[in-house]
Write an enzyme that holds these catalytic residues in place. Structure first.
Site, PDB file in Angstrom:
ATOM      1  N   ASP A   1       0.838  -1.192   0.000  1.00 43.20           N
ATOM      2  CA  ASP A   1       0.000   0.000   0.000  1.00 43.20           C
ATOM      3  C   ASP A   1       0.880   1.252   0.000  1.00 43.20           C
ATOM      4  O   ASP A   1       1.946   1.278   0.631  1.00 43.20           O
ATOM      5  CB  ASP A   1      -0.897  -0.032   1.245  1.00 43.20           C
ATOM      6  CG  ASP A   1      -1.888   1.109   1.268  1.00 43.20           C
ATOM      7  OD1 ASP A   1      -2.581   1.301   0.262  1.00 43.20           O
ATOM      8  OD2 ASP A   1      -1.964   1.806   2.296  1.00 43.20           O
TER       9      ASP A   1
ATOM     10  N   GLU B   1       1.059  -0.529  -5.122  1.00 41.26           N
ATOM     11  CA  GLU B   1      -0.117   0.354  -5.180  1.00 41.26           C
ATOM     12  C   GLU B   1       0.406   1.717  -5.629  1.00 41.26           C
ATOM     13  O   GLU B   1       1.045   2.433  -4.866  1.00 41.26           O
ATOM     14  CB  GLU B   1      -0.796   0.422  -3.819  1.00 41.26           C
ATOM     15  CG  GLU B   1      -2.104   1.222  -3.817  1.00 41.26           C
ATOM     16  CD  GLU B   1      -1.877   2.703  -3.619  1.00 41.26           C
ATOM     17  OE1 GLU B   1      -2.084   3.471  -4.600  1.00 41.26           O
ATOM     18  OE2 GLU B   1      -1.500   3.106  -2.510  1.00 41.26           O
TER      19      GLU B   1
ATOM     20  N   ASP C   1     -11.045   1.204  -1.721  1.00 41.55           N
ATOM     21  CA  ASP C   1     -11.122   2.626  -1.393  1.00 41.55           C
ATOM     22  C   ASP C   1     -12.047   3.407  -2.319  1.00 41.55           C
ATOM     23  O   ASP C   1     -12.351   4.574  -2.039  1.00 41.55           O
ATOM     24  CB  ASP C   1      -9.730   3.257  -1.468  1.00 41.55           C
ATOM     25  CG  ASP C   1      -8.914   3.049  -0.206  1.00 41.55           C
ATOM     26  OD1 ASP C   1      -9.505   2.862   0.870  1.00 41.55           O
ATOM     27  OD2 ASP C   1      -7.672   3.053  -0.298  1.00 41.55           O
TER      28      ASP C   1
END
Length: 499
Positions: A297, A344, A397
């Site tokens: 992430d 990411e 998200d």
């Protein structure tokens, strides 16, 4: 590690599974997911971090007490019963009425009672003693600190910076005396982690036996009120009172005009480098044992971090601070030669980050709900997807595709999508139009959130980064799970040579 060959899978967090205990867990429904994936010829199951969550942290697995511990809310009472750790006749005591949303207060209370009962029964028998002792030995590098932290945190009800000086400062005599007083609570925390790891290990083994690879998630930051910061304060930018001097976030972007103020303490990268990035390497090695592929992430944070003075109330007045990325990547490549990671790389990504991803051979992410704004150079348009990338309709998200179409998509984006589809796209058919585009992408890997397979709307969104509360609550009902269109998904998978 470049992705080789074409394949596909789904995004479905463990907490979002059906179950009779108020939250998805590692019980029968998780095994049914694997059966559903095999039926649809899917080879990947992407989940969110398995870190402990708290109501104070918005139930987010990205804001946790530990970067190493597992989320004991995901422990299955049914598996405990199958191992004789709780009586099958008592399972109803832990049941919670079916709902599409998790009531975390009820779930936390119920799972705590189940684990306490299992612990009491564990203490009466000795058939698991060897496994338990081996688990504690193998994980002592993080487990001892975490179990003490969690036990003392629960007893005191205060964050670690408000603990008595001896405990806060980790003075040996103070820790020894308190550990003796809390011995039973500490052992219970270790037992709960033992059970979580045991259940997860069984699930991972089952996935491997069925040809399903698990994609996990490494949160970039850790919570200030965590075992990690308490036990390694020298690795974070803290002041003389051990309070954060700077906190994490990102500047204004697609999700928020004032940026996102995450609020985690930021790393002291010079201190990290001085000890050979030991903590990072241990953390990644630990999670690599959980998963087959690991999504990092906020990958851009490995090159530069947005540091916001701790007194700020938004992320606007931050600054980019460079990391020793070359040294870090050299250490990563040495420790993990196959580099089993996904980067990411969403949001505003600078050329140096793109270059690092290419040099490391890592797949990035391409998300179709971002594809139809801008011009033909938009990197999220299917024709612009590199082979070594992962195509998504949306992520945990973003809104669901249907929610995006109804609430967020501009008129221009809807027009471009309709032109691409060769017909007027409607709310009713937009989800599967996007699924088809993702499956047909040049990207070697395609991942579809389960909400988009079911054409669900914004009420089924997993997380809205602009909202600090009310996230990570949505879950599938049993009826919805049974309605996942395995046949349609298999057809698209075969049509696009992703088998």
């Amino acid at each position: 590690m470049p992705l080789e060959g074409r394949s596909s899978g789904i995004l479905l967090p463990i907490h979002s599974l059906p179950s009779r205990f108020g939250i998805g867990d590692l019980g029968p429904w998780a095994y049914k997911v694997v059966g559903k994936l095999k039926e649809a010829r899917q080879r990947h199951w992407q989940v969110l971090p398995l870190s402990p969550t708290t109501e104070g942290g918005g139930n987010s697995p990205y804001t946790s007490y530990s970067a190493f511990a597992g989320n004991t809310l995901l422990i299955s009472p049914e598996v405990l019963a199958s191992e004789g750790l709780i009586e099958k006749s008592r399972l109803d005591e832990f049941s919670i009425a079916q709902s599409s949303y998790i009531d975390y207060a009820s779930v936390t209370s119920s799972k705590k009672r189940a684990i306490e009962l299992a612990f009491a029964n564990f203490k009466k028998r000795h058939d698991l003693d060897r496994d338990y002792s081996e688990f504690c030995r193998a994980n002592s590098g993080w487990l001892d600190d975490y179990a003490f932290f969690k036990a003392y945190r629960d007893v005191s009800g205060k964050p670690w910076n408000e603990w008595p000086p001896g405990i806060r400062g980790r003075e040996r005599d103070a820790l020894r005396d308190e550990a003796s007083r809390l011995a039973m609570q500490i052992e219970k925390e270790k037992f709960a982690q033992f059970i979580f790891f045991r259940q997860w290990g069984a699930m991972k083994h089952h996935c491997a036996s069925q040809g399903v690879r698990i994609i996990g998630d490494l949160p970039f930051y850790v919570s200030y009120d965590s075992s990690d910061v308490w036990s390694h304060p020298q690795l974070f930018k803290l002041d003389e009172r051990k309070l954060p001097r700077y906190v994490s976030g990102v500047p204004p972007d697609y999700f928020s005009a004032t940026g996102q103020l995450w609020g985690h303490p930021v790393y002291d990268w010079d201190a990290m480098r001085e000890e050979g990035f030991k903590w990072w390497l241990q953390r990644i090695s630990h999670l690599a044992g959980f998963f087959d592929l690991l999504r990092i992430d906020h990958f851009r944070g490995l090159l530069a971090c947005w540091e916001v003075p701790s007194a700020e109330r938004t992320a606007v007045n931050g600054m980019w601070v460079r990391t020793p990325s070359e040294d870090l990547f050299s250490a990563l490549k040495m420790a993990f030669p196959s580099m089993p990671f996904i980067a990411e790389d969403l949001g505003v990504i600078t050329e140096d980050v793109k270059e690092a991803i290419r040099d490391l051979g890592l797949p990035g992410m391409r998300v179709l709900v971002f594809a139809f704004d801008g011009d033909s150079r938009n990197p999220h348009l299917p024709e612009n997807h590199p082979l070594n990338s992962v195509a998504y309709t949306g992520t945990h998200d973003t809104n669901t595709v249907r929610g995006w179409f109804r609430m967020e998509a501009t008129a221009a984006a809807k027009r471009r999508l309709s032109e691409r589809a060769g017909k007027e796209v409607t709310e009713g058919d937009v989800s599967w139009i996007m699924v088809r585009l993702a499956e047909g992408s040049p990207a070697n890997l395609c991942i579809i959130p389960v909400q988009d397979l079911l054409s669900l709307g914004e009420e089924s969104r997993t997380n809205d980064p602009a909202k600090p509360q009310g996230n990570y609550r949505w879950r599938l009902t049993e009826k919805e799970f049974l309605q996942i269109p395995s046949g349609m998904l298999m057809g698209l998978t075969e049509e696009n040579d992703r088998c």
